[in-house]
Design a protein around this motif. Sequence first.
Motif, mmCIF file in Angstrom:
data_model
loop_
_atom_site.group_PDB
_atom_site.id
_atom_site.type_symbol
_atom_site.label_atom_id
_atom_site.label_comp_id
_atom_site.label_asym_id
_atom_site.label_seq_id
_atom_site.Cartn_x
_atom_site.Cartn_y
_atom_site.Cartn_z
ATOM 1 N N LEU A 169 0.968 -1.685 -0.267
ATOM 2 C CA LEU A 169 -0.003 0.035 0.185
ATOM 3 C C LEU A 169 1.051 1.281 -0.099
ATOM 4 O O LEU A 169 0.495 2.171 -0.748
ATOM 5 N N ASN A 170 1.448 1.549 0.392
ATOM 6 C CA ASN A 170 2.924 2.175 1.599
ATOM 7 C C ASN A 170 2.884 2.570 -0.343
ATOM 8 O O ASN A 170 3.671 3.445 -0.489
ATOM 9 N N GLY A 171 3.732 1.527 -1.954
ATOM 10 C CA GLY A 171 4.242 1.775 -2.603
ATOM 11 C C GLY A 171 3.853 2.254 -4.330
ATOM 12 O O GLY A 171 4.396 2.412 -4.576
ATOM 13 N N ARG A 273 -1.354 10.493 2.337
ATOM 14 C CA ARG A 273 -0.312 12.007 2.970
ATOM 15 C C ARG A 273 -1.675 11.453 4.321
ATOM 16 O O ARG A 273 -0.876 12.011 5.336
ATOM 17 N N MET A 274 -2.754 11.497 3.873
ATOM 18 C CA MET A 274 -3.690 10.851 5.218
ATOM 19 C C MET A 274 -3.159 10.628 6.394
ATOM 20 O O MET A 274 -3.470 10.735 7.353
ATOM 21 N N ARG A 275 -2.370 9.352 6.090
ATOM 22 C CA ARG A 275 -2.404 8.288 6.666
ATOM 23 C C ARG A 275 -0.843 8.350 7.446
ATOM 24 O O ARG A 275 -1.168 8.105 8.639
ATOM 25 N N ALA A 276 -0.564 9.446 6.848
ATOM 26 C CA ALA A 276 0.879 10.012 7.501
ATOM 27 C C ALA A 276 0.570 10.826 8.787
ATOM 28 O O ALA A 276 1.445 10.924 9.968
ATOM 29 N N GLU A 277 -0.313 11.505 8.273
ATOM 30 C CA GLU A 277 -0.966 12.396 9.266
ATOM 31 C C GLU A 277 -1.965 12.105 10.340
ATOM 32 O O GLU A 277 -0.907 12.377 11.552
ATOM 33 N N GLU A 278 -2.574 10.921 10.102
ATOM 34 C CA GLU A 278 -3.095 9.737 11.310
ATOM 35 C C GLU A 278 -1.443 10.135 12.890
ATOM 36 O O GLU A 278 -1.721 9.773 13.236
ATOM 37 N N ARG A 282 -0.491 10.665 16.057
ATOM 38 C CA ARG A 282 -0.895 9.603 17.706
ATOM 39 C C ARG A 282 0.658 10.028 18.638
ATOM 40 O O ARG A 282 0.663 9.345 19.429
ATOM 41 N N ILE A 283 1.922 10.236 17.787
ATOM 42 C CA ILE A 283 2.758 10.463 18.869
ATOM 43 C C ILE A 283 3.016 11.166 19.916
ATOM 44 O O ILE A 283 2.444 10.161 20.890
ATOM 45 N N PRO A 284 1.868 12.094 20.060
ATOM 46 C CA PRO A 284 1.928 12.699 21.193
ATOM 47 C C PRO A 284 0.953 11.511 22.582
ATOM 48 O O PRO A 284 1.310 11.878 23.880
ATOM 49 N N VAL A 285 0.128 11.504 22.212
ATOM 50 C CA VAL A 285 -0.696 10.059 22.909
ATOM 51 C C VAL A 285 0.067 8.992 23.826
ATOM 52 O O VAL A 285 -0.053 8.360 24.114
ATOM 53 N N LEU A 286 0.842 8.670 22.228
ATOM 54 C CA LEU A 286 1.703 7.177 22.705
ATOM 55 C C LEU A 286 3.299 8.216 23.356
ATOM 56 O O LEU A 286 3.272 6.943 23.796
ATOM 57 N N LEU A 287 3.497 9.148 23.162
ATOM 58 C CA LEU A 287 5.135 9.468 24.274
ATOM 59 C C LEU A 287 4.266 9.559 26.026
ATOM 60 O O LEU A 287 4.911 9.722 27.022
#
Length: 321
Positions: A169-171, A273-278, A282-287
Amino acid sequence: MLIEDDFASWIILGMVFVAVVLVVLALAPAILGRTNIKSRLASQGGSAASMDSMPGSIRADQGSTAWARLIAEIEKRGLSLPDTKRDQVAEKLMLAGWDQPYAPRAFVLARTAMTLGLPIFLLAFIALSGSWPAPGKLYMLLTGAAIFGLYLPNLIVQGKADRRKQEILNGFPDTLDLLLVCIEAGLGIDAAFNRVGQEIVSSHPLLAQLFANVSLELRAGRSREVALKTLARKSGLIEIGSFCTLIIQSDKLGASIAQALRVYASEMRESRRMRAEEKAHRIPVLLSIPLVCFMLPTMVSVLMLPAAIGMKGAMGTAESK
């Protein structure tokens, strides 16, 4: 202590019984006089033996791997490896990238070996350590090891299939752009699949393999619709299924494939691009999880330590007075 010795004796007798059963099953074809079909054909002048010995043949290539030879040796001794859900198992293995003809039988062999091997390994470890648990606890441990060995191959296959889908999917947006460039340059859709498959071998090998399969099927005489449906089935992705449907419908209706690909490629880039933004959101929540678990107690301790030391000193001074 006597009960534990008796229980250990029963366990050893059970293992001996299982070993005897396996030996009998392995020797059953020889005892019953069953012979290999290939050897009978060879003795009667058939060509099955010569076909396997031909260099570069498909049958020789399929039987050249260690798994294929192991399965062939096991089935020669009468221990077949069937599965009631063979089609479903083959579909799962194909989505994980294992589309060899012997893959379902290898999966059944691995699952059976792990189901029987993990309890035996656990039992041998307990016997070597000499600390036998209670019979009920030992039964639960062996049952849990057998269940774990039964479902572990499914988890491995599912994890590999998910990673493969994500990589494809990424490629896929970059591949669509290359396909659009080839079509706008004047290549037909069949030649475009072949050209793009050659160009993305190093960057996206999974997609290159899928496109190469489409090109080979088209050269072998399959229709474009069947080849594209096979591509969608082997990828296991809704996005590629929609892409194949788009190509098939554009071909049937006589619409411009280049225009349809341009719109679809733009949508796929936007989706990536939307998957990357998602993931970024999520990074602040995981941190927050390691921050709360590790840094917050340290900060509270650092802030409270001077006050605790001061309170202890004041209490000591008051007691001395």
